[in-house]
Design an enzyme around this catalytic site. Structure first.
Site, PDB file in Angstrom:
ATOM      1  N   ARG A 122       0.841  -1.193   0.000  1.00 56.35           N
ATOM      2  CA  ARG A 122       0.000   0.000   0.000  1.00 56.35           C
ATOM      3  C   ARG A 122       0.871   1.236   0.000  1.00 56.35           C
ATOM      4  O   ARG A 122       0.942   1.980   0.966  1.00 56.35           O
ATOM      5  CB  ARG A 122      -0.967  -0.064   1.167  1.00 56.35           C
ATOM      6  CG  ARG A 122      -2.080  -1.049   0.807  1.00 56.35           C
ATOM      7  CD  ARG A 122      -3.144  -1.140   1.804  1.00 56.35           C
ATOM      8  NE  ARG A 122      -4.418  -1.356   1.144  1.00 56.35           N
ATOM      9  CZ  ARG A 122      -5.550  -1.579   1.785  1.00 56.35           C
ATOM     10  NH1 ARG A 122      -5.580  -1.590   3.084  1.00 56.35           N
ATOM     11  NH2 ARG A 122      -6.657  -1.779   1.123  1.00 56.35           N
ATOM     12  N   GLN A 127      -1.150   2.536  -5.755  1.00 52.56           N
ATOM     13  CA  GLN A 127      -2.570   2.774  -5.423  1.00 52.56           C
ATOM     14  C   GLN A 127      -3.515   2.301  -6.520  1.00 52.56           C
ATOM     15  O   GLN A 127      -4.570   1.746  -6.246  1.00 52.56           O
ATOM     16  CB  GLN A 127      -2.795   4.253  -5.156  1.00 52.56           C
ATOM     17  CG  GLN A 127      -2.913   4.538  -3.677  1.00 52.56           C
ATOM     18  CD  GLN A 127      -3.094   6.002  -3.355  1.00 52.56           C
ATOM     19  OE1 GLN A 127      -3.530   6.788  -4.190  1.00 52.56           O
ATOM     20  NE2 GLN A 127      -2.728   6.360  -2.148  1.00 52.56           N
ATOM     21  N   ASP A 130      -4.279  -1.482  -6.287  1.00 53.17           N
ATOM     22  CA  ASP A 130      -4.702  -1.978  -4.983  1.00 53.17           C
ATOM     23  C   ASP A 130      -6.092  -2.637  -5.068  1.00 53.17           C
ATOM     24  O   ASP A 130      -7.117  -1.975  -4.969  1.00 53.17           O
ATOM     25  CB  ASP A 130      -4.699  -0.797  -4.005  1.00 53.17           C
ATOM     26  CG  ASP A 130      -5.052  -1.185  -2.589  1.00 53.17           C
ATOM     27  OD1 ASP A 130      -5.495  -2.324  -2.364  1.00 53.17           O
ATOM     28  OD2 ASP A 130      -4.899  -0.343  -1.700  1.00 53.17           O
ATOM     29  N   SER A 133      -8.553  -2.294  -2.031  1.00 53.50           N
ATOM     30  CA  SER A 133      -9.309  -1.044  -1.970  1.00 53.50           C
ATOM     31  C   SER A 133     -10.407  -1.000  -3.022  1.00 53.50           C
ATOM     32  O   SER A 133     -11.533  -0.623  -2.727  1.00 53.50           O
ATOM     33  CB  SER A 133      -8.385   0.159  -2.177  1.00 53.50           C
ATOM     34  OG  SER A 133      -7.545   0.300  -1.070  1.00 53.50           O
ATOM     35  N   TYR A 230      -2.695  -0.047   9.421  1.00 58.29           N
ATOM     36  CA  TYR A 230      -3.742  -0.981   9.870  1.00 58.29           C
ATOM     37  C   TYR A 230      -3.966  -0.847  11.375  1.00 58.29           C
ATOM     38  O   TYR A 230      -3.188  -0.220  12.093  1.00 58.29           O
ATOM     39  CB  TYR A 230      -3.331  -2.419   9.538  1.00 58.29           C
ATOM     40  CG  TYR A 230      -3.356  -2.718   8.071  1.00 58.29           C
ATOM     41  CD1 TYR A 230      -4.556  -2.922   7.400  1.00 58.29           C
ATOM     42  CD2 TYR A 230      -2.182  -2.791   7.331  1.00 58.29           C
ATOM     43  CE1 TYR A 230      -4.591  -3.193   6.042  1.00 58.29           C
ATOM     44  CE2 TYR A 230      -2.198  -3.054   5.964  1.00 58.29           C
ATOM     45  CZ  TYR A 230      -3.411  -3.262   5.334  1.00 58.29           C
ATOM     46  OH  TYR A 230      -3.445  -3.524   3.990  1.00 58.29           O
TER      47      TYR A 230
HETATM   48  P1  NAD Z   1      -9.030  -3.309   7.125  1.00 57.81           P
HETATM   49  O1  NAD Z   1      -9.905  -3.955   6.102  1.00 57.81           O
HETATM   50  O2  NAD Z   1      -7.808  -4.006   7.566  1.00 57.81           O
HETATM   51  O3  NAD Z   1      -9.915  -3.019   8.445  1.00 57.81           O
HETATM   52  C1  NAD Z   1     -11.123  -2.298   8.381  1.00 57.81           C
HETATM   53  C2  NAD Z   1     -11.193  -1.320   9.524  1.00 57.81           C
HETATM   54  O4  NAD Z   1     -11.458  -2.012  10.749  1.00 57.81           O
HETATM   55  C3  NAD Z   1      -9.929  -0.514   9.768  1.00 57.81           C
HETATM   56  O5  NAD Z   1     -10.222   0.869   9.684  1.00 57.81           O
HETATM   57  C4  NAD Z   1      -9.515  -0.905  11.177  1.00 57.81           C
HETATM   58  O6  NAD Z   1      -8.905   0.155  11.884  1.00 57.81           O
HETATM   59  C5  NAD Z   1     -10.847  -1.297  11.783  1.00 57.81           C
HETATM   60  N1  NAD Z   1     -10.749  -2.103  13.020  1.00 57.81           N
HETATM   61  C6  NAD Z   1      -9.888  -3.100  13.323  1.00 57.81           C
HETATM   62  N2  NAD Z   1     -10.113  -3.564  14.570  1.00 57.81           N
HETATM   63  C7  NAD Z   1     -11.162  -2.863  15.071  1.00 57.81           C
HETATM   64  C8  NAD Z   1     -11.854  -2.888  16.299  1.00 57.81           C
HETATM   65  N3  NAD Z   1     -11.522  -3.734  17.276  1.00 57.81           N
HETATM   66  N4  NAD Z   1     -12.873  -2.018  16.469  1.00 57.81           N
HETATM   67  C9  NAD Z   1     -13.232  -1.161  15.486  1.00 57.81           C
HETATM   68  N5  NAD Z   1     -12.613  -1.094  14.301  1.00 57.81           N
HETATM   69  C10 NAD Z   1     -11.574  -1.924  14.091  1.00 57.81           C
HETATM   70  O7  NAD Z   1      -8.672  -1.831   6.657  1.00 57.81           O
HETATM   71  P2  NAD Z   1      -8.507  -1.240   5.198  1.00 57.81           P
HETATM   72  O8  NAD Z   1      -9.825  -0.847   4.667  1.00 57.81           O
HETATM   73  O9  NAD Z   1      -7.698  -2.192   4.411  1.00 57.81           O
HETATM   74  O10 NAD Z   1      -7.681   0.077   5.494  1.00 57.81           O
HETATM   75  C11 NAD Z   1      -6.562   0.039   6.371  1.00 57.81           C
HETATM   76  C12 NAD Z   1      -5.700   1.265   6.207  1.00 57.81           C
HETATM   77  O11 NAD Z   1      -5.018   1.268   4.969  1.00 57.81           O
HETATM   78  C13 NAD Z   1      -6.408   2.581   6.287  1.00 57.81           C
HETATM   79  O12 NAD Z   1      -5.590   3.437   7.039  1.00 57.81           O
HETATM   80  C14 NAD Z   1      -6.476   3.039   4.861  1.00 57.81           C
HETATM   81  O13 NAD Z   1      -6.583   4.435   4.751  1.00 57.81           O
HETATM   82  C15 NAD Z   1      -5.144   2.540   4.374  1.00 57.81           C
HETATM   83  N6  NAD Z   1      -5.061   2.380   2.912  1.00 57.81           N
HETATM   84  C16 NAD Z   1      -3.947   2.841   2.276  1.00 57.81           C
HETATM   85  C17 NAD Z   1      -3.845   2.687   0.908  1.00 57.81           C
HETATM   86  C18 NAD Z   1      -2.647   3.158   0.157  1.00 57.81           C
HETATM   87  O14 NAD Z   1      -1.888   3.950   0.666  1.00 57.81           O
HETATM   88  N7  NAD Z   1      -2.406   2.670  -1.037  1.00 57.81           N
HETATM   89  C19 NAD Z   1      -4.851   2.067   0.203  1.00 57.81           C
HETATM   90  C20 NAD Z   1      -5.966   1.611   0.898  1.00 57.81           C
HETATM   91  C21 NAD Z   1      -6.058   1.760   2.270  1.00 57.81           C
END
Ligand code: NAD
Length: 379
Positions: A122, A127, A130, A133, A230
């Site tokens: 990521r 991006q 991905d 996403s 994460y």
């Molecule tokens: P994910 O699918 O791993 O998890 C979904 C959400 O669940 C996350 O926001 C996490 O904080 C939350 N979570 C975990 N445990 C929890 C709990 N006990 N109670 C409540 N919520 C809880 O997450 P994701 O959608 O893959 O995104 C993770 C991160 O990656 C984010 O910060 C996102 O902005 C980032 N991201 C970056 C890029 C990039 O830079 N290319 C692309 C996509 C996402």
């Protein structure tokens, strides 16, 4: 010339790994794209559309695969399926590398270079590649649409001559990619939306989408995000405080969409049976974490159940329920990835095996599993 094969997915997977748009772009770069007849049908990409974009539509999977340099799939193919490919060909797909290891080992043993799209780093350069996403965003949208349909009551407030219809209350648990889109979609439908997460960065994101943020904001919360962005697994003490907060809030909610995940772990349990029983009759819980065990104690994967008048859905392939969009975006992710491996001038495959995105996604090469996260513990 680089030859790319695309074959049909299994019956329970409506998506496909190319679109007319990506075929056109690959053909323009000098690639030959061979697609098994009917492979795009469930994504509404008819054979004729793919042909018009520059693909060769062939009668069988073997015809597409024979001598190809690259196989593009949505799901992991079998070892048997990839045999007609050129020796050492690239297979790019969502390989589910942690599932069914024997099948992965057999696939690796064919000598193909296996690239797991879920492992895409990521980083900003990647991006556009991905897949987590692109697919999670659609899942967040579809979850709200499906939950609204299951709810059997209106979403927006309506003031009519016959009286006022109240706005539905929607609570989003986990505000990553899927959760943010779920908030935006529920807001567009006119619901009153609240959301929770353990990562402090989400507080502002939730507010900027016009939803109310609810969380236990203690010291542990302030440090709950890993360097990779994460969530960390939370301590039993935090979980207890979080459960008390959720129990008080959830009683008044009509629809709860859960998306909470922690990489490499079962989904955190956020909703107990007692919390479900405290909800109003007709409420809906839509659990996007079903594949990893569910955020709700009562979730059953791939089923919708009813517990004391509360419906609980545990879908396993929501992006597959919007296949036109999901396939279009997935195909674009693959295109962006492939473009880093094709020499446009010489029109040949030139993989830089030291590239961060190749290294990050490469699961197996020359018959061996090479990804660090898939080595035996202690190796
Ligand atoms: P994910 O699918 O791993 O998890 C979904 C959400 O669940 C996350 O926001 C996490 O904080 C939350 N979570 C975990 N445990 C929890 C709990 N006990 N109670 C409540 N919520 C809880 O997450 P994701 O959608 O893959 O995104 C993770 C991160 O990656 C984010 O910060 C996102 O902005 C980032 N991201 C970056 C890029 C990039 O830079 N290319 C692309 C996509 C996402």
């Amino acid at each position: 010339m680089v030859t790319i094969a695309v074959t049909s997915e299994r019956d329970d997977e409506p998506r496909v790994a190319v679109s007319p748009e990506t075929v056109k772009k690959l053909a323009a770069q000098g690639c030959a794209v061979k697609v098994e007849a009917g492979a795009g049908h469930r994504s509404r990409f008819a054979d004729d559309m793919l042909k018009a974009a520059g693909a060769t539509v062939v009668a069988s999977a073997d015809d597409a695969l024979a001598g190809a340099d690259i196989l593009l799939k949505v799901r992991r193919p079998s070892a048997e399926e990839v045999k007609p490919l050129k020796q050492g060909a690239i297979v790019a797909a969502m390989l589910a590398p942690f599932d069914e290891r024997a099948g992965l080992d057999a696939l690796a043993a064919t000598g193909a270079s296996l690239m797991a799209m879920e492992f895409m780093p990521r980083i900003s350069r990647a991006q556009s590649m991905d897949v987590l996403s692109s697919q999670a965003n659609l899942a967040g949208y579809k979850a709200v649409i499906d939950a609204a349909a299951m709810f059997g009551q209106a979403m927006p407030m309506m003031m009519t001559a016959a009286g006022t219809v109240p706005a539905a209350k929607v609570f989003i648990m986990g505000v990553g990619v899927a959760g943010l889109q779920a908030i935006a979609t529920a807001r567009r439908l006119g619901a009153i939306v609240s959301a929770t997460d353990v990562r402090p960065a989400t507080k502002e994101q939730v507010a900027s989408l016009g939803a109310k943020f609810i969380a236990v904001e203690d010291d542990e919360f302030r440090q709950a995000q890993t360097a990779a962005g994460y969530a960390k697994p939370m301590s039993p003490d935090y979980q207890k405080k979080q459960a008390d907060l959720v129990a008080a809030h959830i009683k008044a909610q009509d629809i709860v969409i859960t998306t909470a995940l922690v990489p490499g772990r079962p989904a955190p349990r956020l909703i107990s049976a007692a919390m479900v029983e405290s909800m109003k009759p007709g409420s809906v819980i839509f659990d996007l974490a079903a594949e990893r065990g569910g955020n709700c104690e009562l979730t059953q994967p791939d089923r919708t159940i009813e517990h004391k008048d509360v419906k609980i859905a545990g879908p396993l392939n929501l992006p597959g329920e919007v296949p036109v969009n999901a396939s279009s975006l997935y195909a674009k992710n693959l295109l962006a990835f492939l473009e880093t491996m094709i020499d446009k001038k010489e029109k040949v495959l030139k993989v830089n095996w030291d590239d961060e995105i190749v290294k990050g996604t490469l699961v197996a090469k020359d018959g061996k599993i090479v990804h660090p996260s898939l080595q035996p513990k202690g190796a």
